[in-house]
Design an enzyme around this catalytic site. Structure first.
Site, short mmCIF file in Angstrom:
data_model
loop_
_atom_site.label_atom_id
_atom_site.label_comp_id
_atom_site.label_asym_id
_atom_site.label_seq_id
_atom_site.Cartn_x
_atom_site.Cartn_y
_atom_site.Cartn_z
N LYS A 1 0.84 -1.20 0.00
CA LYS A 1 0.00 0.00 0.00
C LYS A 1 0.88 1.25 0.00
O LYS A 1 2.10 1.17 0.21
CB LYS A 1 -0.92 -0.05 1.22
CG LYS A 1 -1.88 -1.26 1.19
CD LYS A 1 -2.77 -1.29 2.43
CE LYS A 1 -3.77 -2.44 2.36
NZ LYS A 1 -4.68 -2.47 3.54
N TYR B 1 -12.50 -2.94 -3.23
CA TYR B 1 -13.02 -3.01 -1.86
C TYR B 1 -14.56 -2.99 -1.82
O TYR B 1 -15.14 -2.52 -0.84
CB TYR B 1 -12.45 -1.86 -1.02
CG TYR B 1 -11.02 -2.10 -0.55
CD1 TYR B 1 -10.66 -3.24 0.18
CD2 TYR B 1 -10.02 -1.16 -0.81
CE1 TYR B 1 -9.36 -3.44 0.61
CE2 TYR B 1 -8.71 -1.36 -0.37
CZ TYR B 1 -8.39 -2.50 0.35
OH TYR B 1 -7.10 -2.70 0.80
N ARG C 1 -1.62 -14.85 3.57
CA ARG C 1 -2.40 -14.21 4.64
C ARG C 1 -1.71 -14.40 5.99
O ARG C 1 -1.70 -13.51 6.83
CB ARG C 1 -3.82 -14.78 4.70
CG ARG C 1 -4.69 -14.41 3.52
CD ARG C 1 -5.17 -12.98 3.54
NE ARG C 1 -6.04 -12.67 4.65
CZ ARG C 1 -6.78 -11.55 4.72
NH1 ARG C 1 -6.74 -10.65 3.74
NH2 ARG C 1 -7.53 -11.32 5.74
N THR D 1 -5.63 -8.24 10.21
CA THR D 1 -5.98 -6.93 9.65
C THR D 1 -5.48 -5.80 10.56
O THR D 1 -4.90 -4.81 10.10
CB THR D 1 -7.52 -6.83 9.49
OG1 THR D 1 -7.94 -7.91 8.67
CG2 THR D 1 -7.93 -5.50 8.88
N ARG E 1 2.62 -7.30 9.03
CA ARG E 1 1.91 -6.26 9.79
C ARG E 1 2.37 -6.24 11.26
O ARG E 1 2.37 -5.19 11.90
CB ARG E 1 0.40 -6.47 9.69
CG ARG E 1 -0.15 -6.10 8.31
CD ARG E 1 -1.57 -6.57 8.14
NE ARG E 1 -2.20 -6.14 6.90
CZ ARG E 1 -3.33 -6.65 6.43
NH1 ARG E 1 -3.97 -7.60 7.11
NH2 ARG E 1 -3.85 -6.21 5.29
N VAL F 1 -4.49 0.18 12.04
CA VAL F 1 -5.27 -0.61 11.06
C VAL F 1 -5.47 0.17 9.76
O VAL F 1 -5.57 -0.43 8.68
CB VAL F 1 -6.62 -1.08 11.68
CG1 VAL F 1 -7.56 0.08 11.92
CG2 VAL F 1 -7.28 -2.14 10.80
N ASN G 1 -1.90 -0.23 7.31
CA ASN G 1 -1.36 -1.57 7.58
C ASN G 1 -0.53 -2.16 6.43
O ASN G 1 -0.39 -3.37 6.29
CB ASN G 1 -2.47 -2.52 8.05
CG ASN G 1 -3.53 -2.77 7.01
OD1 ASN G 1 -3.46 -2.21 5.91
ND2 ASN G 1 -4.51 -3.59 7.33
N HIS H 1 -1.76 -5.50 1.31
CA HIS H 1 -3.00 -6.21 1.03
C HIS H 1 -2.68 -7.61 0.53
O HIS H 1 -1.71 -7.79 -0.21
CB HIS H 1 -3.82 -5.48 -0.05
CG HIS H 1 -4.94 -6.34 -0.58
ND1 HIS H 1 -6.15 -6.45 0.05
CD2 HIS H 1 -4.98 -7.18 -1.65
CE1 HIS H 1 -6.91 -7.31 -0.63
NE2 HIS H 1 -6.22 -7.76 -1.67
N GLU I 1 -9.39 -10.14 -8.03
CA GLU I 1 -8.46 -9.02 -7.85
C GLU I 1 -7.37 -9.01 -8.92
O GLU I 1 -7.03 -7.94 -9.44
CB GLU I 1 -7.84 -9.10 -6.44
CG GLU I 1 -8.89 -8.80 -5.36
CD GLU I 1 -8.44 -9.13 -3.94
OE1 GLU I 1 -7.27 -9.52 -3.75
OE2 GLU I 1 -9.27 -8.99 -3.02
P1 DAT Z 1 -7.62 -7.30 5.21
O1 DAT Z 1 -6.84 -6.20 4.53
O2 DAT Z 1 -6.87 -7.91 6.35
O3 DAT Z 1 -8.16 -8.32 4.24
P2 DAT Z 1 -10.33 -6.23 5.35
O4 DAT Z 1 -10.55 -6.82 4.00
O5 DAT Z 1 -11.34 -6.56 6.41
O6 DAT Z 1 -8.88 -6.61 5.92
O7 DAT Z 1 -10.26 -4.64 5.23
C1 DAT Z 1 -9.57 -4.05 4.17
C2 DAT Z 1 -8.76 -2.90 4.70
O8 DAT Z 1 -9.64 -1.93 5.25
C3 DAT Z 1 -7.81 -3.25 5.83
O9 DAT Z 1 -6.59 -3.79 5.38
C4 DAT Z 1 -7.63 -1.93 6.49
C5 DAT Z 1 -8.99 -1.28 6.34
N1 DAT Z 1 -9.78 -1.47 7.55
C6 DAT Z 1 -10.37 -2.61 7.97
N2 DAT Z 1 -10.99 -2.42 9.15
C7 DAT Z 1 -10.78 -1.12 9.47
C8 DAT Z 1 -11.17 -0.29 10.56
N3 DAT Z 1 -11.90 -0.77 11.56
N4 DAT Z 1 -10.76 1.00 10.54
C9 DAT Z 1 -10.02 1.50 9.54
N5 DAT Z 1 -9.63 0.79 8.47
C10 DAT Z 1 -10.01 -0.51 8.44
MG MG Z 2 -9.59 -8.15 2.76
#
Ligand code: DAT
Ligand code: MG
Length: 168
Positions: A29, A69, A105, A111, A122, A129, A132, A135, A146
């Protein structure tokens, strides 16, 4: 309904996408790029034994990120997430290998960096968060979606890795 499941089955189990040919989409990112973590992160996937299939530095459009997303569109952090992800270049990659989706993962961690163990990306390189650094696709089906969003077919390289017999 049956058609849907048949096409999903055919998509997931097409010969090019299972076993040692499984692929995942990984993106460093904008914070990871700014913080000069690109080399370190690429090295972890190389050293693990996965094969690099595609890599590019891109400034993602908001349209692309909204598709990427889509599942999170109703979350309160969605706008902030899109603006952070489009704030600078991202290193988009495709990595290939046995169980690469699940293993990547694990390499990423949770996350929320606070829940990520030391030794994970991470867990080692971030605290928030919303910043982070990386991805990774959460399933083979997400990986297919994706990869097709971020890459054209001709950008995916077909090559034989000389270390294959030492990894498998
Ligand atoms: P991951 O990236 O672990 O697959 P995710 O798909 O649930 O997680 O969410 C995508 C991204 O969104 C994550 O990397 C960071 C952001 N995100 C997730 N939960 C968040 C939160 N509570 N506050 C701020 N950003 C968040
Ligand atoms: Mg995700």
């Amino acid at each position: 309904m049956i058609c849907f499941f048949l096409s999903l089955f055919a998509q997931v189990f097409q010969p090019g996408w299972t076993g040692v040919n499984e692929r995942t989409f990984i993106a460093i990112k904008p914070d990871g790029v700014q913080r000069k973590l690109v080399g370190e992160i690429v090295q972890r996937f190389e050293k693990k034994g996965f094969k690099l299939v595609a890599l590019k530095l891109v400034k993602a459009s908001e349209d692309l990120l909204q598709d990427h997303y889509w599942d999170l569109r109703s979350k309160p952090f969605f706008r902030g997430l899109i603006s952070y992800m489009s704030s600078g270049p991202v290193v988009a990659m495709v990595w290939q290998g046995l169980d690469v989706v699940k293993t990547a993962r694990k390499m990423l961690g949770e996350t929320n960096p606070a829940e990520s163990l030391p030794g994970t990306i991470r867990g080692d390189y971030c605290v928030d968060v919303g910043r982070n650094v990386i991805h990774g696709s959460d399933s083979v089906v997400s990986a297919q979606k994706e990869i097709s969003l971020w890459f054209r077919q001709k950008e995916l390289q077909h090559w034989e890795s000389s270390s294959n017999p030492w990894i498998y």
